[in-house]
Design a protein around this motif. Sequence first.
Motif, mmCIF file in Angstrom:
data_model
loop_
_atom_site.group_PDB
_atom_site.id
_atom_site.type_symbol
_atom_site.label_atom_id
_atom_site.label_comp_id
_atom_site.label_asym_id
_atom_site.label_seq_id
_atom_site.Cartn_x
_atom_site.Cartn_y
_atom_site.Cartn_z
ATOM 1 N N ILE A 5 0.863 -1.184 0.000
ATOM 2 C CA ILE A 5 0.000 0.000 0.000
ATOM 3 C C ILE A 5 0.897 1.231 0.000
ATOM 4 C CG2 ILE A 5 -1.782 1.288 1.219
ATOM 5 C CD1 ILE A 5 -2.559 -1.365 2.597
ATOM 6 N N ILE A 7 1.057 5.031 0.541
ATOM 7 C CA ILE A 7 0.278 6.081 1.194
ATOM 8 C C ILE A 7 0.841 7.430 0.764
ATOM 9 C CG2 ILE A 7 -0.481 7.039 3.393
ATOM 10 C CD1 ILE A 7 -0.047 4.246 4.590
ATOM 11 N N ILE A 77 -1.581 -0.796 -4.434
ATOM 12 C CA ILE A 77 -2.713 -0.052 -3.889
ATOM 13 C C ILE A 77 -2.236 1.350 -3.524
ATOM 14 C CG2 ILE A 77 -4.355 0.104 -1.962
ATOM 15 C CD1 ILE A 77 -4.226 -2.974 -1.792
ATOM 16 N N LEU A 78 -3.065 2.343 -3.819
ATOM 17 C CA LEU A 78 -2.777 3.722 -3.449
ATOM 18 C C LEU A 78 -3.772 4.171 -2.388
ATOM 19 C CD1 LEU A 78 -2.318 5.302 -7.000
ATOM 20 C CD2 LEU A 78 -0.532 4.436 -5.478
ATOM 21 N N LEU A 79 -3.268 4.839 -1.362
ATOM 22 C CA LEU A 79 -4.115 5.415 -0.319
ATOM 23 C C LEU A 79 -3.723 6.884 -0.183
ATOM 24 C CD1 LEU A 79 -4.863 3.850 3.184
ATOM 25 C CD2 LEU A 79 -4.742 6.307 2.800
ATOM 26 N N VAL A 95 -7.953 -2.291 4.192
ATOM 27 C CA VAL A 95 -7.764 -1.849 2.811
ATOM 28 C C VAL A 95 -7.607 -3.052 1.887
ATOM 29 C CG1 VAL A 95 -6.140 -0.700 1.248
ATOM 30 C CG2 VAL A 95 -6.805 0.413 3.389
ATOM 31 N N ALA A 106 -13.112 0.896 -5.074
ATOM 32 C CA ALA A 106 -12.327 1.785 -4.209
ATOM 33 C C ALA A 106 -12.938 1.736 -2.815
ATOM 34 C CB ALA A 106 -12.335 3.215 -4.746
ATOM 35 N N GLY A 142 -9.540 9.419 3.566
ATOM 36 C CA GLY A 142 -8.519 8.454 3.179
ATOM 37 C C GLY A 142 -8.977 7.530 2.061
ATOM 38 N N PHE A 144 -8.868 5.056 -0.955
ATOM 39 C CA PHE A 144 -7.894 4.080 -1.436
ATOM 40 C C PHE A 144 -8.466 3.293 -2.606
ATOM 41 C CE2 PHE A 144 -10.061 2.321 2.314
ATOM 42 C CZ PHE A 144 -10.604 1.139 1.832
ATOM 43 N N THR A 147 -3.915 0.673 -7.886
ATOM 44 C CA THR A 147 -3.115 1.595 -8.689
ATOM 45 C C THR A 147 -3.566 1.591 -10.145
ATOM 46 O OG1 THR A 147 -1.225 1.262 -7.225
ATOM 47 C CG2 THR A 147 -0.768 2.169 -9.403
#
Length: 229
Positions: A5, A7, A77-79, A95, A106, A142, A144, A147
């Motif tokens: 992840i 962040i 994964i992007l948060l 997540v 998402a 937040g 998430f 990607t």
Amino acid sequence: MSQTISIIIPVLNEAIALPGTLSQLQDVEGIEAIVVDGGSGDETIAIAESFGVSVLRTPPGRAGQMNAGAQIATGEILLFLHGDTGLPEGFARWVRQLLADPQVVAGAFELKIAAPIPGVRAIETGVKWRSRYCQLPYGDQGIFLRTRTFWDLSGFPDLPIMEDFVLARQLRKRGRIAIAPLAVVTSGRRWQKLGLFRTTLINQIVILGYFLGVPPATLADWYRAKKSK
């Protein structure tokens, strides 16, 4: 192997709040933290570097800062996390668990506002309803996502305001936005400065202006002017 992840934390003069945000990420496995500074004049960058996270310098503008952070991120994964917001314990497990569902495009967290003022719990309840039933979480919760999904949408739209609102509307067309049963804790400074009613009213006027076709730059100028009064 668990998915990494990334962040991404866009900041501008967050020297007071940033240590608390970053300290909660220490010793969490399978994450990378990227602080994207938009030209801070305080100790924000030095603080970020002291925590050993990646630091990127860009022109100011939250959408551009977050996109720049995503470009160097290595996680699946992007948060996206505001610099004055803390993640709850166990966030990484939730997540990954929520995004393991192919129907979920998402996710975001519930919101807790760190402000001891009357009526703040009602605001939090309203956020919960908006997020769960309207599928419209905002950036301070937040957000998430995978990607690949983020880049399929070309990242955050290049807007000076409401980039999170527009992205969430795009995401909900692709699938379900899941809300984790945990709350991030965000600074209550805006609500304390302007008051609950005025803060909520300003937010709703900006949304109305967006739907009426008011140029985002005009909305951003008006929003900043109202915040500074």
